[in-house]
Scaffold this motif. Structure first.
Motif, PDB file in Angstrom:
ATOM      1  N   ARG A  24      21.270 -36.149 -37.310  1.00 26.99           N
ATOM      2  CA  ARG A  24      22.635 -36.598 -37.015  1.00 26.99           C
ATOM      3  C   ARG A  24      23.657 -35.581 -37.520  1.00 26.99           C
ATOM      4  O   ARG A  24      24.654 -35.277 -36.838  1.00 26.99           O
ATOM      5  CB  ARG A  24      22.886 -37.965 -37.644  1.00 26.99           C
ATOM      6  CG  ARG A  24      24.251 -38.574 -37.265  1.00 26.99           C
ATOM      7  CD  ARG A  24      24.442 -39.936 -37.888  1.00 26.99           C
ATOM      8  NE  ARG A  24      23.664 -40.963 -37.198  1.00 26.99           N
ATOM      9  CZ  ARG A  24      22.614 -41.589 -37.728  1.00 26.99           C
ATOM     10  NH1 ARG A  24      22.199 -41.280 -38.941  1.00 26.99           N
ATOM     11  NH2 ARG A  24      21.980 -42.528 -37.057  1.00 26.99           N
ATOM     12  N   GLY A  65      24.978 -33.679 -34.169  1.00 26.36           N
ATOM     13  CA  GLY A  65      26.196 -34.359 -33.754  1.00 26.36           C
ATOM     14  C   GLY A  65      25.910 -35.630 -32.972  1.00 26.36           C
ATOM     15  O   GLY A  65      24.761 -35.978 -32.678  1.00 26.36           O
ATOM     16  N   ARG A  66      26.945 -36.296 -32.584  1.00 31.87           N
ATOM     17  CA  ARG A  66      26.866 -37.641 -32.007  1.00 31.87           C
ATOM     18  C   ARG A  66      26.103 -37.691 -30.689  1.00 31.87           C
ATOM     19  O   ARG A  66      25.268 -38.564 -30.465  1.00 31.87           O
ATOM     20  CB  ARG A  66      28.294 -38.165 -31.824  1.00 31.87           C
ATOM     21  CG  ARG A  66      28.402 -39.528 -31.203  1.00 31.87           C
ATOM     22  CD  ARG A  66      29.867 -39.914 -31.145  1.00 31.87           C
ATOM     23  NE  ARG A  66      30.064 -41.180 -30.470  1.00 31.87           N
ATOM     24  CZ  ARG A  66      31.267 -41.707 -30.228  1.00 31.87           C
ATOM     25  NH1 ARG A  66      32.354 -41.051 -30.611  1.00 31.87           N
ATOM     26  NH2 ARG A  66      31.377 -42.866 -29.605  1.00 31.87           N
ATOM     27  N   TRP A  67      26.340 -36.731 -29.801  1.00 30.59           N
ATOM     28  CA  TRP A  67      25.817 -36.852 -28.445  1.00 30.59           C
ATOM     29  C   TRP A  67      24.362 -36.419 -28.322  1.00 30.59           C
ATOM     30  O   TRP A  67      23.609 -36.977 -27.519  1.00 30.59           O
ATOM     31  CB  TRP A  67      26.696 -36.043 -27.478  1.00 30.59           C
ATOM     32  CG  TRP A  67      28.110 -36.506 -27.470  1.00 30.59           C
ATOM     33  CD1 TRP A  67      29.201 -35.845 -27.972  1.00 30.59           C
ATOM     34  CD2 TRP A  67      28.601 -37.754 -26.976  1.00 30.59           C
ATOM     35  NE1 TRP A  67      30.336 -36.603 -27.829  1.00 30.59           N
ATOM     36  CE2 TRP A  67      30.001 -37.783 -27.210  1.00 30.59           C
ATOM     37  CE3 TRP A  67      28.001 -38.854 -26.358  1.00 30.59           C
ATOM     38  CZ2 TRP A  67      30.796 -38.856 -26.850  1.00 30.59           C
ATOM     39  CZ3 TRP A  67      28.798 -39.930 -25.992  1.00 30.59           C
ATOM     40  CH2 TRP A  67      30.173 -39.924 -26.236  1.00 30.59           C
TER      41      TRP A  67
END
Length: 341
Positions: free
Chosen positions: A263, A267-269
């Motif tokens: 994470r 990153g988020r995507w």
């Protein structure tokens, strides 16, 4: 002619070592450190087995540079490093170098660093080798493969080799920039410690060094790999290429904390697809365990994924140890008992 009084003083360097029931390793590591020009050495003793003899041996050491901390419970590597770093901050050394009890500097490594620390870096990672002289793969520094589209594509095509340092980096004579370093021979400057704080002690073991490195980089701090500073790591946790954990409870922390690493790095995507890909691999590794261990491994993996996805870091080590024990064998049915009476 340069006036000797105008020469800058060499930086002060202190060391943190976290140990746990491995006195044979600790004896070698402490001997190496005591031979180096260190201002202070802090040993965090996580040992839980009195018969190991670590506490008694440490109590017999007389070097005034040595400080021993014995927490009331096992804090793991992450908690031990946080405790030791906090202790050494009392004297505010210019640099603090961290290591496990089974890792140690090559003779003269600290003196070499102290004589000429690489300028411009907030943290410096040493080149770590195994006892046979090969590169210690688990300590090979890396660049974040998700930091740029080009690096991400290279990682997809080339795998691990595309974002970890190469063998050529180890024989070069100048430091290179990295994003990820291990807590084996990592020198932390005063600025790095002040801005990034302490490692997250809740991680217990595994991933604390990667997450702390990524945190430093996110703050704009610079981490360099210096191949001229050599360390040795005599690690036997993982057996063979199948990632067989000994003891088995370590599988929980490794998989849970990797999800936090994914994470932070991806990153988020990209986190979701990355986590799913690795989950399939982790489940597949169950086949490498003996039948009686396979169910335990899968149980630990399920909880690791559950806690990693849920952001849970409060599961106690005692609970993890209990979860890693094999389930007791079921008692035979009453009829079967009568037949064997």
């Amino acid at each position: 002619m340069t006036n000797a009084l105008s020469r800058p003083c060499p930086p002060t360097v202190a060391a943190v070592v976290v140990t746990s029931n491995r006195l044979a390793h600790l004896r070698v590591t402490l001997a190496r450190l005591l031979a180096e020009p260190l201002e202070r050495i802090c040993i965090v003793d996580n040992s839980t087995c009195p018969q190991d003899g670590t506490a008694a041996w440490l109590a017999a050491q007389t070097d005034p540079r040595l400080t021993v901390l014995s927490p009331p419970r096992n804090l793991g590597g992450a908690g031990g490093f946080a405790l030791g770093l906090a202790e050494l901050e009392r004297t505010d050394p210019d640099w603090i170098v961290v290591m496990d009890d089974d890792s140690r500097p090559a003779p003269g490594a600290i003196a070499r660093f102290r004589a000429a620390p690489p300028p411009g870096w907030d943290a410096v990672a040493a080149a770590v080798y195994d006892p046979a002289g090969g590169i210690a793969e688990m300590n090979r520094p890396a660049r974040n493969p998700f930091a740029s589209p080009g690096r991400f594509v290279a990682a997809l095509l080339g795998g691990r080799r595309a974002f970890h340092l190469t063998d050529a980096d180890y024989i070069a004579r100048t430091p290179v920039e990295i994003d990820i370093a291990s807590f084996v021979g990592l020198f932390l400057s005063r600025q790095a410690r002040q801005r990034a704080g302490l490692p997250d002690s809740r991680l217990f073991i595994y991933g604390d060094d990667v997450l702390h490195s990524l945190h430093m980089r996110a703050l704009g701090l610079w981490i360099g790999f210096d191949p001229r500073i050599r360390f040795e790591h005599d690690c036997t946790t993982l057996q063979g290429r199948a990632w067989i954990y000994r003891p088995l409870w370590k599988a929980y922390y490794h998989h849970r904390n990797l999800l936090f690493v994914f994470r932070a790095a991806a990153g988020r995507w990209l986190f979701g697809p990355l986590a799913l890909l690795h989950l399939l691999r982790w489940v597949g590794r169950a086949r490498h365990y003996r039948c009686e261990e396979r169910a335990v491994y899968l149980r630990l993996l399920r909880l690791a994924v559950q806690d990693g996805l849920g952001g849970r870091l409060d599961r106690s080590h005692e609970e993890v140890l209990a979860l890693a024990r094999p389930a007791p064998a079921a008692a035979p049915p009453a009829a079967a008992q009568e037949d064997t009476a």
